[in-house]
Structure formats: C-alpha cells, structure tokens
Design an enzyme around this catalytic site. Structure first.
Site, short mmCIF file in Angstrom:
data_model
loop_
_atom_site.label_atom_id
_atom_site.label_comp_id
_atom_site.label_asym_id
_atom_site.label_seq_id
_atom_site.Cartn_x
_atom_site.Cartn_y
_atom_site.Cartn_z
N ASP A 106 -66.58 56.77 -14.18
CA ASP A 106 -66.88 55.36 -13.48
C ASP A 106 -68.57 55.21 -13.30
OD1 ASP A 106 -64.80 54.62 -10.85
OD2 ASP A 106 -66.65 53.61 -10.96
N ASP B 17 -69.67 54.02 -18.27
CA ASP B 17 -69.35 52.58 -18.56
C ASP B 17 -69.24 52.25 -19.47
OD1 ASP B 17 -70.88 50.02 -18.69
OD2 ASP B 17 -72.69 50.11 -18.47
N VAL B 18 -68.19 51.18 -19.01
CA VAL B 18 -66.35 51.55 -20.31
C VAL B 18 -67.66 50.16 -21.41
CG1 VAL B 18 -65.24 51.64 -18.82
CG2 VAL B 18 -65.55 49.14 -18.77
N TYR C 22 -59.87 36.68 -16.63
CA TYR C 22 -59.70 37.40 -16.35
C TYR C 22 -58.51 37.58 -17.10
CZ TYR C 22 -57.46 40.84 -13.18
OH TYR C 22 -57.03 42.42 -12.60
N LYS D 199 -56.99 40.24 -19.84
CA LYS D 199 -55.48 40.81 -18.89
C LYS D 199 -54.81 40.94 -20.82
CE LYS D 199 -57.31 43.04 -15.53
NZ LYS D 199 -58.02 45.23 -15.99
N THR E 130 -64.51 43.95 -6.62
CA THR E 130 -65.36 43.13 -7.19
C THR E 130 -64.53 41.66 -6.54
OG1 THR E 130 -63.73 43.13 -9.45
CG2 THR E 130 -66.74 44.01 -8.94
P1 NAD Z 1 -61.37 48.59 -7.65
O1 NAD Z 1 -62.49 47.84 -7.87
O2 NAD Z 1 -60.62 49.54 -6.75
O3 NAD Z 1 -61.62 49.67 -9.23
C1 NAD Z 1 -62.08 49.38 -9.73
C2 NAD Z 1 -62.67 50.63 -10.35
O4 NAD Z 1 -63.44 50.35 -11.60
C3 NAD Z 1 -63.88 51.02 -9.81
O5 NAD Z 1 -63.71 51.61 -9.38
C4 NAD Z 1 -64.49 50.33 -10.40
O6 NAD Z 1 -66.72 50.66 -10.17
C5 NAD Z 1 -64.51 50.84 -11.49
N1 NAD Z 1 -65.87 49.83 -12.54
C6 NAD Z 1 -65.87 48.55 -13.01
N2 NAD Z 1 -67.14 48.39 -14.13
C7 NAD Z 1 -66.83 49.03 -14.28
C8 NAD Z 1 -67.95 49.60 -15.78
N3 NAD Z 1 -68.24 49.16 -16.10
N4 NAD Z 1 -67.53 51.49 -16.22
C9 NAD Z 1 -67.14 52.00 -15.54
N5 NAD Z 1 -66.45 51.06 -14.31
C10 NAD Z 1 -66.84 50.64 -14.17
O7 NAD Z 1 -59.94 47.77 -8.89
P2 NAD Z 1 -58.27 48.02 -8.83
O8 NAD Z 1 -57.10 46.91 -7.73
O9 NAD Z 1 -58.31 50.02 -8.52
O10 NAD Z 1 -58.13 47.96 -10.54
C11 NAD Z 1 -58.13 48.67 -11.08
C12 NAD Z 1 -57.72 47.84 -12.18
O11 NAD Z 1 -55.69 47.14 -12.22
C13 NAD Z 1 -58.59 46.74 -13.04
O12 NAD Z 1 -57.80 47.23 -14.47
C14 NAD Z 1 -57.52 45.60 -12.42
O13 NAD Z 1 -58.27 44.44 -13.25
C15 NAD Z 1 -56.32 45.67 -12.17
N6 NAD Z 1 -55.47 45.30 -11.28
C16 NAD Z 1 -55.89 45.07 -10.32
C17 NAD Z 1 -55.38 44.10 -9.82
C18 NAD Z 1 -54.47 43.95 -7.69
O14 NAD Z 1 -54.82 43.38 -7.32
N7 NAD Z 1 -56.17 44.87 -7.06
C19 NAD Z 1 -54.13 43.04 -9.62
C20 NAD Z 1 -53.87 43.34 -10.98
C21 NAD Z 1 -54.98 44.17 -11.80
#
Ligand code: NAD
Length: 247
Positions: free
Chosen positions: A36, A59-60, A152, A156, A190
């Site tokens: 992360d 950093d992805v 987004y 996705k 975010t």
């Molecule tokens: P979150 O914001 O809690 O976690 C996301 C993580 O990704 C964070 O730790 C952040 O630091 C990391 N990240 C962001 N940019 C990065 C980068 N450039 N390099 C490395 N790490 C990076 O969110 P979450 O809810 O745990 O989401 C996880 C995944 O699930 C995401 O792909 C999100 O799009 C997807 N998702 C989330 C939801 C929701 O409602 N929370 C619903 C559907 C899908």
C-alpha cells in the site's frame, strides 16, 4: 487451513477490504505482503497479523514499484501464489463528474494499476507453476450510478474484462483469475458524496437485504476464489452485494 503454504500480495491492504483479506489469508495459513501507499496504516495491519505478514510500500500506478514489490516477495517468501488487485480510489473522490484530471487519476489507480500488477505477478506465478489472481471490481462494473465519475465505472468494467482476458490467456499456465464485485460497503477513504449518510441510506433502501455489507463478507469471497477450493473456477465474477444487482 485453506491457504496453507501459499504466498500472497494484496494491494491496498492497509485499509478496508484489503486489510480484512490480509487478516483472513494469514489466519488460513498464507504469508501475506501488505502492499500500500500508506506505511503507518499498513504497518498496523502487519503488527496485528504478526510474522506471517510483511509491509511493502506500493504505488500501483508505478510499474517500477510493482517490480520492486514482486521482487521483495520472492526474496522474503520465496514464491508468489496469489495476487489480490484490491487498491482503488472512489468514483466520488472528485466532486466534478467531468473532471479530466479525475478521469486520468481514477483510471491510473483502478485500471492501469491492475494491468501492472497482473503483468508482474504472472511472471513470478509461471515460474512457480501457477497461481490465482482476484481482482476487485464493483457492482459499478455492471451498472451506472448517479454520483460516481464515469471513470469509476469504466475502470471497474475494465477490471471485469481484464479478469476474463487473464483467465483465458493464462489458463495454460495454471493461473486462475476471477473478479469480486462488492455493493455498498463501509465508505472508502477517498469517498466524497458516496460517504454522505443520506446518500448511503437511500442506497441501502434499494438493496434487497436492506443493509450494507461488512468487509469480512467480501474478504471471505476473495478467500474462496484465491483458494484451491475454486480450482475449476476462472474468468468468473462474484457479486457480493446483498442482491443489489439482482433487481
Ligand atoms: P479503502 O479506501 O478503505 O482502501 C483502499 C486502499 O487502496 C487504501 O489502503 C489506499 O491507500 C490504497 N490505495 C489507493 N491508491 C493506491 C495506490 N496508488 N497504490 C497503492 N495503494 C493505493 O477502500 P475499500 O473499500 O477497502 O476498497 C477496496 C477495493 O474495493 C477498491 O478497489 C474499491 O474500488 C472496491 N470497492 C469498494 C466498495 C466500497 O463501497 N467500499 C464497493 C465496491 C468496490
């Protein structure tokens, strides 16, 4: 234990569903690289898990960063069996739904990040005789929404199809690839508008199960697809959404 002897990289594992997957993977016998941008939060996840986990800054959006994380994984744990492409930023991370900068940023993290991760992980998996990739998409890879930047949905949707491409191209290498599609979950770090309690309450009303999901409910789906229990499952998409897309 369902992942005994396996080594996994989970991107975005400092928070939310990635952190939940890291804890569950370790409980099931895997060695886990918590990868992360967030070093302090990632370090806390590792502290809770203990010796089975290790933090690597990732950093992805940066291909060299992926190369370094895969190399560090091979150096410390000797192999790579599982990649969870989970890191992402929210579709409401920019207020302006036509922000061009927002388009590029969201696509860079949510789509290009998955491309880079896949590209560098498959090399290591092929060398080790196979593996499993689980990509985090969303219900927004199936349907549109009012409050998310179209990047987004595009990102996705891209992840959904990148998953199928990886599955088809690497079946011969013993690599499976599947996508997970959460619905309404705890808000992302975010999130802008989509974290608003009024917006969330409206969304929840439209879910057949009438509640948001919990991070472990998604992490358990990731665990299944990453494990050998899913040995004949590749190129598929698993909705974890309380029935939201079934309506
Ligand atoms: P979150 O914001 O809690 O976690 C996301 C993580 O990704 C964070 O730790 C952040 O630091 C990391 N990240 C962001 N940019 C990065 C980068 N450039 N390099 C490395 N790490 C990076 O969110 P979450 O809810 O745990 O989401 C996880 C995944 O699930 C995401 O792909 C999100 O799009 C997807 N998702 C989330 C939801 C929701 O409602 N929370 C619903 C559907 C899908």
């Amino acid at each position: 234990m369902r992942l005994a002897g396996k080594v996994a990289i989970i991107s975005g594992a400092a928070s939310g569903m990635g952190a939940a997957a890291a804890r569950i993977f370790a409980r099931e016998g895997a060695k886990v690289v918590v990868a992360d941008l967030l070093e302090a939060e990632g370090g806390k996840v590792v502290d809770v898990i203990g010796a089975a986990a290790r933090f690597e800054r990732l950093d992805v959006t940066d291909e060299t960063s992926w190369e370094a994380v895969v190399a560090a994984t091979l150096r410390h744990f000797g192999r790579l069996d599982i990649l969870v492409n989970n890191a992402g930023i929210s579709g409401s991370s920019v207020a302006d739904l036509y922000s061009t900068e927002g388009w590029h940023r969201i696509m860079a993290v949510n789509a290009t990040g998955v491309f880079f991760g896949t590209k560098h992980a498959v090399k290591a998996m092929i060398a080790g005789g196979g593996g499993a990739i689980v990509n985090m998409s969303s219900i927004h890879g199936f349907v549109g929404s009012e409050g998310s930047h179209m990047a987004y949905h595009a990102s996705k949707g891209a992840v959904r199809l990148m998953t199928k491409t990886t599955a088809v191209q690497h079946a011969k290498d013993g690599i499976r690839c599947n996508s997970v599609h959460p619905g309404t979950m705890p808000a992302m770090r975010t999130a802008g508008r989509s974290a608003d309690p009024v917006v969330r309450a409206e969304r929840i009303k439209a879910i057949p199960m009438r509640r948001a999901g919990e991070v472990d409910e998604v992490a358990n789906a990731i665990l299944f697809l990453a494990s050998d229990e899913a040995s004949y499952i590749t190129g598929t998409e698993l909705l974890v959404d309380g029935g939201a897309v079934a309506i």
